[in-house]
Design an enzyme around this catalytic site. Sequence first.
Site, PDB file in Angstrom:
ATOM      1  N   ASP A 183       0.825  -1.187   0.000  1.00 40.72           N
ATOM      2  CA  ASP A 183       0.000   0.000   0.000  1.00 40.72           C
ATOM      3  C   ASP A 183       0.875   1.258   0.000  1.00 40.72           C
ATOM      4  O   ASP A 183       0.504   2.272   0.585  1.00 40.72           O
ATOM      5  CB  ASP A 183      -0.879  -0.033   1.274  1.00 40.72           C
ATOM      6  CG  ASP A 183      -2.128   0.807   1.132  1.00 40.72           C
ATOM      7  OD1 ASP A 183      -2.401   1.257   0.016  1.00 40.72           O
ATOM      8  OD2 ASP A 183      -2.806   1.035   2.148  1.00 40.72           O
ATOM      9  N   CYS A 226     -23.040  -8.142   1.010  1.00 42.04           N
ATOM     10  CA  CYS A 226     -22.193  -6.952   1.196  1.00 42.04           C
ATOM     11  C   CYS A 226     -22.844  -5.720   0.569  1.00 42.04           C
ATOM     12  O   CYS A 226     -22.721  -4.610   1.084  1.00 42.04           O
ATOM     13  CB  CYS A 226     -20.794  -7.187   0.644  1.00 42.04           C
ATOM     14  SG  CYS A 226     -20.735  -7.733  -1.066  1.00 42.04           S
ATOM     15  N   CYS A 260     -25.104 -14.388  -3.839  1.00 39.06           N
ATOM     16  CA  CYS A 260     -25.063 -13.584  -2.601  1.00 39.06           C
ATOM     17  C   CYS A 260     -24.916 -12.085  -2.924  1.00 39.06           C
ATOM     18  O   CYS A 260     -24.176 -11.709  -3.827  1.00 39.06           O
ATOM     19  CB  CYS A 260     -23.876 -14.061  -1.752  1.00 39.06           C
ATOM     20  SG  CYS A 260     -23.593 -13.065  -0.275  1.00 39.06           S
ATOM     21  N   CYS A 276     -14.606   1.334   7.865  1.00 34.15           N
ATOM     22  CA  CYS A 276     -15.886   0.627   7.961  1.00 34.15           C
ATOM     23  C   CYS A 276     -15.612  -0.810   7.553  1.00 34.15           C
ATOM     24  O   CYS A 276     -14.850  -1.051   6.626  1.00 34.15           O
ATOM     25  CB  CYS A 276     -16.882   1.281   6.999  1.00 34.15           C
ATOM     26  SG  CYS A 276     -18.463   0.415   6.859  1.00 34.15           S
ATOM     27  N   CYS A 292     -20.046 -10.918   5.258  1.00 39.44           N
ATOM     28  CA  CYS A 292     -19.672 -11.888   4.219  1.00 39.44           C
ATOM     29  C   CYS A 292     -19.652 -13.309   4.793  1.00 39.44           C
ATOM     30  O   CYS A 292     -18.938 -13.580   5.756  1.00 39.44           O
ATOM     31  CB  CYS A 292     -18.316 -11.537   3.632  1.00 39.44           C
ATOM     32  SG  CYS A 292     -17.796 -12.719   2.368  1.00 39.44           S
ATOM     33  N   CYS A 326     -18.858 -16.042  -4.884  1.00 41.60           N
ATOM     34  CA  CYS A 326     -19.908 -15.098  -4.447  1.00 41.60           C
ATOM     35  C   CYS A 326     -21.294 -15.608  -4.843  1.00 41.60           C
ATOM     36  O   CYS A 326     -22.275 -15.391  -4.116  1.00 41.60           O
ATOM     37  CB  CYS A 326     -19.683 -13.720  -5.071  1.00 41.60           C
ATOM     38  SG  CYS A 326     -18.407 -12.752  -4.253  1.00 41.60           S
ATOM     39  N   CYS A 352     -19.059  -4.570   5.012  1.00 42.50           N
ATOM     40  CA  CYS A 352     -19.130  -5.531   3.898  1.00 42.50           C
ATOM     41  C   CYS A 352     -18.389  -6.815   4.231  1.00 42.50           C
ATOM     42  O   CYS A 352     -18.737  -7.889   3.748  1.00 42.50           O
ATOM     43  CB  CYS A 352     -18.624  -4.905   2.601  1.00 42.50           C
ATOM     44  SG  CYS A 352     -16.912  -4.355   2.631  1.00 42.50           S
ATOM     45  N   CYS A 355     -18.338   5.890   0.146  1.00 38.37           N
ATOM     46  CA  CYS A 355     -17.738   4.854   1.006  1.00 38.37           C
ATOM     47  C   CYS A 355     -17.237   5.462   2.323  1.00 38.37           C
ATOM     48  O   CYS A 355     -16.484   6.439   2.332  1.00 38.37           O
ATOM     49  CB  CYS A 355     -16.590   4.199   0.249  1.00 38.37           C
ATOM     50  SG  CYS A 355     -15.672   3.018   1.235  1.00 38.37           S
TER      51      CYS A 355
HETATM   52  S1  SF4 Z   1     -20.872 -10.833   1.014  1.00 37.35           S
HETATM   53 FE1  SF4 Z   1     -19.013 -11.985   0.401  1.00 37.35          FE
HETATM   54  S2  SF4 Z   1     -19.798 -13.767  -0.754  1.00 37.35           S
HETATM   55 FE2  SF4 Z   1     -21.484 -12.287  -0.594  1.00 37.35          FE
HETATM   56  S3  SF4 Z   1     -21.323 -11.113  -2.519  1.00 37.35           S
HETATM   57 FE3  SF4 Z   1     -20.180  -9.971  -0.948  1.00 37.35          FE
HETATM   58  S4  SF4 Z   1     -18.067 -10.678  -1.170  1.00 37.35           S
HETATM   59 FE4  SF4 Z   1     -19.352 -12.158  -2.255  1.00 37.35          FE
END
Ligand code: SF4
Length: 356
Positions: free
Chosen positions: A133, A195, A192, A242, A249, A189, A245, A215
């Site tokens: 970074d 997030c 889903c 934050c 997950c 993902c 998200c 954000c």
């Molecule tokens: S919460 Fe995790 S698994 Fe679900 S869409 Fe977001 S990054 Fe993907």
Amino acid sequence: MATLPARIDQWARELGFSAAGVSTQAIDQDHAHLREWLAQGRHANMAFMARDVDMRTTPQVLRPGTISVISARLPYHPQGMNAFEVLDDGHRAYISRYALGRDYHRVVRARLLKLGKRIEQAVGTHGYRVLCDSAPAMEKPLAREARLGWIGKHTLVLHRDAGSWFFLGEIYTDLPLPKPTEPPVKNLCGSCIKCITACPTGAIVAPYQVDARRCISYLTIEHHGSIPTELRPLMGNRIFGCDDCQLVCPWNRYAQIDVDADFAPRNGLDAAKLVDLFAWTEDHWLRKTEGMALRRVGYLRWLRNIAVALGNAPRTEAIIAALESRADHPDEHVREHVAWALERQRRTNGRLNDLD
Ligand code: SF4
């Protein structure tokens, strides 16, 4: 050379990384994605993102002579920390879990330098540079190419065993390391969207698209000046970054995380009271944040962010007194956010003198 990537991965694990991998591919598709994101203005006021795009997307431009990139991930989420409890308590300050311990730039760089030396012991002197970074590099696509995970809809890298609570670091090296033989890590993902729906400000505007202008990480850390008033109530008690998200997950529920002591929370900052933090003088703040990534925000933005959280907090006399104590602060942005917070307390919690 053929067995070197596996040995690098092993040495990295001995240094506390959860995995390391190699990429040699150009990341052309990410170049286009970055350009589109910039064209839409989603980098907000981060002008540095728009500079040196070629350097960011092409390792050889950043460091001439680079043939391969080694990426490594270092877990940071301390066990047993109840983030949801802090988020639910409007009197406490939520600080992103990555920033509670020692400054990750130092930790990751120091370990990558050790890894670089270990590689030199095995193959001899060669050119390389370590990054965390700290230079224009597309860390997430590089990590994806190195098979360290997939990029999720929240735009962070995640892995079915490691979740997403980790830092990324790279070694840009002259070594002609072999390409990974295994296929890319499958994106899990699926359907889903947790997030996306959990983001307090709706900053994940579409899958794989974050608008920094909304954000909270950007607003509390990178953004100078006034925070848009329409977003302030949505920030709750998040004063530095934050994690929502990542908190929702599903893959973080299954992650096997073994975290090292460098990232243990310091000075009770994982659940500190907003009014206590707001009372810190600059000298005290400098002492309490020494060696932490929290320093990045600077004292005045620290006060600005806490003022917003105090405006969002359930009213107490202590909160009103804390805000009033900073009402004449010499910094115009601190003053303006304190005035907003007092006004919000008045509007949402009745007239000030109801409790006086
Ligand atoms: S919460 Fe995790 S698994 Fe679900 S869409 Fe977001 S990054 Fe993907």
